[in-house]
Design an enzyme around this catalytic site. Structure first.
Site, PDB file in Angstrom:
ATOM      1  N   GLY A  43      25.453 -25.615 -30.075  1.00 24.68           N
ATOM      2  CA  GLY A  43      25.124 -24.523 -29.302  1.00 24.68           C
ATOM      3  C   GLY A  43      25.012 -24.128 -27.788  1.00 24.68           C
ATOM      4  CG  ASN A  93      25.153 -30.793 -24.580  1.00 25.81           C
ATOM      5  OD1 ASN A  93      23.751 -29.813 -24.633  1.00 25.81           O
ATOM      6  ND2 ASN A  93      25.874 -30.346 -25.943  1.00 25.81           N
ATOM      7  CB  ALA A  94      25.520 -35.710 -28.286  1.00 24.23           C
ATOM      8  N   GLY A  95      22.792 -34.314 -28.749  1.00 25.99           N
ATOM      9  CA  GLY A  95      21.256 -34.639 -29.399  1.00 25.99           C
ATOM     10  C   GLY A  95      20.536 -33.368 -30.264  1.00 25.99           C
ATOM     11  CD  GLN A 109       5.589 -28.467 -28.747  1.00 29.76           C
ATOM     12  OE1 GLN A 109       5.726 -27.498 -27.643  1.00 29.76           O
ATOM     13  NE2 GLN A 109       4.909 -27.856 -29.726  1.00 29.76           N
ATOM     14  CE1 TYR A 168      15.406 -32.954 -28.711  1.00 23.93           C
ATOM     15  CE2 TYR A 168      13.275 -31.622 -27.415  1.00 23.93           C
ATOM     16  CZ  TYR A 168      14.510 -31.891 -28.048  1.00 23.93           C
ATOM     17  OH  TYR A 168      15.581 -30.833 -27.258  1.00 23.93           O
ATOM     18  CE1 TYR A 219      10.607 -24.870 -28.412  1.00 22.09           C
ATOM     19  CE2 TYR A 219       9.736 -24.655 -26.792  1.00 22.09           C
ATOM     20  CZ  TYR A 219       9.587 -24.701 -27.753  1.00 22.09           C
ATOM     21  OH  TYR A 219       9.338 -25.827 -28.517  1.00 22.09           O
ATOM     22  CB  ILE A 220      19.035 -22.512 -24.951  1.00 19.66           C
ATOM     23  CG1 ILE A 220      18.300 -23.277 -24.007  1.00 19.66           C
ATOM     24  CG2 ILE A 220      20.257 -21.752 -25.005  1.00 19.66           C
ATOM     25  CD1 ILE A 220      17.885 -22.408 -22.944  1.00 19.66           C
TER      26      ILE A 220
HETATM   27  P1  NDP Z   1      23.511 -28.418 -30.986  1.00 14.49           P
HETATM   28  O1  NDP Z   1      22.760 -28.592 -32.515  1.00 14.49           O
HETATM   29  O2  NDP Z   1      24.096 -26.873 -31.318  1.00 14.49           O
HETATM   30  O3  NDP Z   1      24.317 -29.197 -31.386  1.00 14.49           O
HETATM   31  C1  NDP Z   1      24.124 -30.694 -30.714  1.00 14.49           C
HETATM   32  C2  NDP Z   1      25.357 -31.500 -30.905  1.00 14.49           C
HETATM   33  O4  NDP Z   1      24.552 -32.992 -30.517  1.00 14.49           O
HETATM   34  C3  NDP Z   1      25.815 -31.159 -31.691  1.00 14.49           C
HETATM   35  O5  NDP Z   1      27.205 -30.058 -31.574  1.00 14.49           O
HETATM   36  C4  NDP Z   1      26.394 -32.239 -32.286  1.00 14.49           C
HETATM   37  O6  NDP Z   1      27.874 -32.537 -33.074  1.00 14.49           O
HETATM   38  C5  NDP Z   1      25.975 -32.982 -31.785  1.00 14.49           C
HETATM   39  N1  NDP Z   1      25.683 -34.532 -32.467  1.00 14.49           N
HETATM   40  C6  NDP Z   1      24.165 -34.913 -32.481  1.00 14.49           C
HETATM   41  N2  NDP Z   1      24.040 -36.143 -33.243  1.00 14.49           N
HETATM   42  C7  NDP Z   1      25.437 -36.935 -32.270  1.00 14.49           C
HETATM   43  C8  NDP Z   1      26.276 -38.333 -32.344  1.00 14.49           C
HETATM   44  N3  NDP Z   1      25.139 -39.109 -33.473  1.00 14.49           N
HETATM   45  N4  NDP Z   1      27.212 -38.812 -32.442  1.00 14.49           N
HETATM   46  C9  NDP Z   1      27.709 -36.933 -31.809  1.00 14.49           C
HETATM   47  N5  NDP Z   1      27.234 -36.140 -31.610  1.00 14.49           N
HETATM   48  C10 NDP Z   1      25.884 -35.768 -31.335  1.00 14.49           C
HETATM   49  O7  NDP Z   1      22.165 -28.284 -30.170  1.00 14.49           O
HETATM   50  P2  NDP Z   1      22.080 -27.666 -29.137  1.00 14.49           P
HETATM   51  O8  NDP Z   1      23.024 -26.679 -28.478  1.00 14.49           O
HETATM   52  O9  NDP Z   1      20.918 -26.508 -29.413  1.00 14.49           O
HETATM   53  O10 NDP Z   1      21.461 -28.930 -27.826  1.00 14.49           O
HETATM   54  C11 NDP Z   1      22.289 -29.359 -26.901  1.00 14.49           C
HETATM   55  C12 NDP Z   1      21.783 -30.411 -26.030  1.00 14.49           C
HETATM   56  O11 NDP Z   1      20.320 -29.515 -25.764  1.00 14.49           O
HETATM   57  C13 NDP Z   1      20.410 -31.483 -27.311  1.00 14.49           C
HETATM   58  O12 NDP Z   1      20.364 -32.454 -26.791  1.00 14.49           O
HETATM   59  C14 NDP Z   1      19.621 -30.848 -27.160  1.00 14.49           C
HETATM   60  O13 NDP Z   1      18.050 -31.400 -27.344  1.00 14.49           O
HETATM   61  C15 NDP Z   1      18.967 -29.916 -26.016  1.00 14.49           C
HETATM   62  N6  NDP Z   1      17.911 -29.261 -25.465  1.00 14.49           N
HETATM   63  C16 NDP Z   1      18.551 -27.753 -26.758  1.00 14.49           C
HETATM   64  C17 NDP Z   1      17.069 -26.959 -26.384  1.00 14.49           C
HETATM   65  C18 NDP Z   1      17.182 -25.954 -27.697  1.00 14.49           C
HETATM   66  O14 NDP Z   1      16.333 -24.640 -27.136  1.00 14.49           O
HETATM   67  N7  NDP Z   1      18.104 -25.392 -27.997  1.00 14.49           N
HETATM   68  C19 NDP Z   1      16.161 -27.133 -25.846  1.00 14.49           C
HETATM   69  C20 NDP Z   1      16.087 -27.906 -24.916  1.00 14.49           C
HETATM   70  C21 NDP Z   1      17.274 -29.447 -24.821  1.00 14.49           C
HETATM   71  P3  NDP Z   1      28.292 -33.218 -34.226  1.00 14.49           P
HETATM   72  O15 NDP Z   1      27.646 -31.251 -35.152  1.00 14.49           O
HETATM   73  O16 NDP Z   1      29.691 -32.982 -34.467  1.00 14.49           O
HETATM   74  O17 NDP Z   1      27.128 -33.767 -35.083  1.00 14.49           O
END
Ligand code: NDP
Length: 245
Positions: free
Chosen positions: A14, A87-89, A146, A152, A184-185
């Protein structure tokens, strides 16, 4: 002139999608990291249809060898990575009383070990070219903690320490290292929270809405800019006023 290369882990997610597009709009050659191939291929087609030519590269960010291999392929095809966006998480929530070690470790590995793996892979070439931008996507919950997220919160707080330490190590080498802490996004990560809980969270955000990926992407573009060279070891919070410090 050759485009600067920007590598965005979790680029097909996202917030990652917003970051990839914004960096492409700003003129970078963008490479989106992924672990889910099927999703990534469909995503790439979708971006192409929208006019974005974004490369994709497989790496399991928890695995050093996998990350190293991805880096080598990117460098070979496009040149040295100048901008790394960690950014992966993932989340794997639970109160500590019930949280098992697997959930602890999965979150620490994906959100924090990953930052070591990618930064380590990029660093030598950044030092050699005396230029680089490392941007770590942390979280409001790494700043304030949190309930239900000891794993996390710890991983995301760890990013801040990593950022400040590496910023000091690289400050004289043309490399900046910074953290962005989104609130929160509105991505899948948030949309999978139960609706009543989600609405409760929204009520705590002074601006009255969830953030959008673009709210974070614009900060990435700002920090990635060559002109942002005096900002290092910093954290930029973007949370709609939910946490002020
Ligand atoms: P998404 O779940 O949409 O995206 C997370 C991405 O991380 C996916 O594209 C996934 O790729 C990738 N990922 C997860 N595990 C792995 C792995 N082992 N190796 C490679 N890639 C991996 O989450 P968001 O876009 O919401 O979050 C993006 C970042 O922002 C994260 O770090 C999150 O913690 C942080 N964040 C998000 C918030 C929110 O409100 N949404 C708030 C604060 C921080 P694939 O699908 O290919 O595995």
């Amino acid at each position: 002139m050759q485009k600067q290369v920007a590598w965005v882990t979790g680029g097909t997610g996202g917030i990652g999608t917003g970051i990839c597009k914004a960096l492409a709009d700003a003129g970078y050659q963008v490479v989106a990291g992924y672990s889910n191939e099927e999703k990534a291929k469909a995503w790439q087609q979708e971006q192409k249809a929208a006019g974005y030519d974004i490369a994709i590269s497989y790496a399991d960010v928890t695995d050093f060898d996998s990350v190293r291999k991805s880096y080598a392929e990117i460098a070979e095809q496009f040149g040295t990575v100048s901008v790394l966006v960690n950014n992966a998480g993932i989340t794997a929530d639970g109160m500590l009383k019930k949280l098992d070690f697997e959930k602890w470790q999965a979150v620490i590995k994906t959100n924090l070990d990953s930052v070591f793996n990618t930064s380590k892979s990029c660093l030598d070439a950044m030092l050699e070219q005396q230029y680089g931008r490392i941007i770590n996507i942390s979280s409001i919950n790494g700043e304030k903690g949190q309930m239900g997220q000891t794993n996390y919160s710890a991983a995301k707080a760890g990013m801040h320490g990593f950022t400040k330490a590496l910023a000091q190590e690289t400050a004289r080498k043309g490399i900046t290292v910074n953290t962005i802490s989104p609130g929160y996004i509105a991505t899948d990560m948030i949309m999978k929270i139960k609706e009543d809980v989600r609405e409760g969270i929204k009520a705590q955000i002074p601006v009255g809405r969830f953030g959008e990926p673009e709210d974070i992407a614009r900060i990435v573009v700002f920090l990635a800019d060559e002109a942002s060279s005096f900002i290092t070891g910093a954290n930029i919070s973007a949370n709609g006023g939910q946490f002020m410090h």
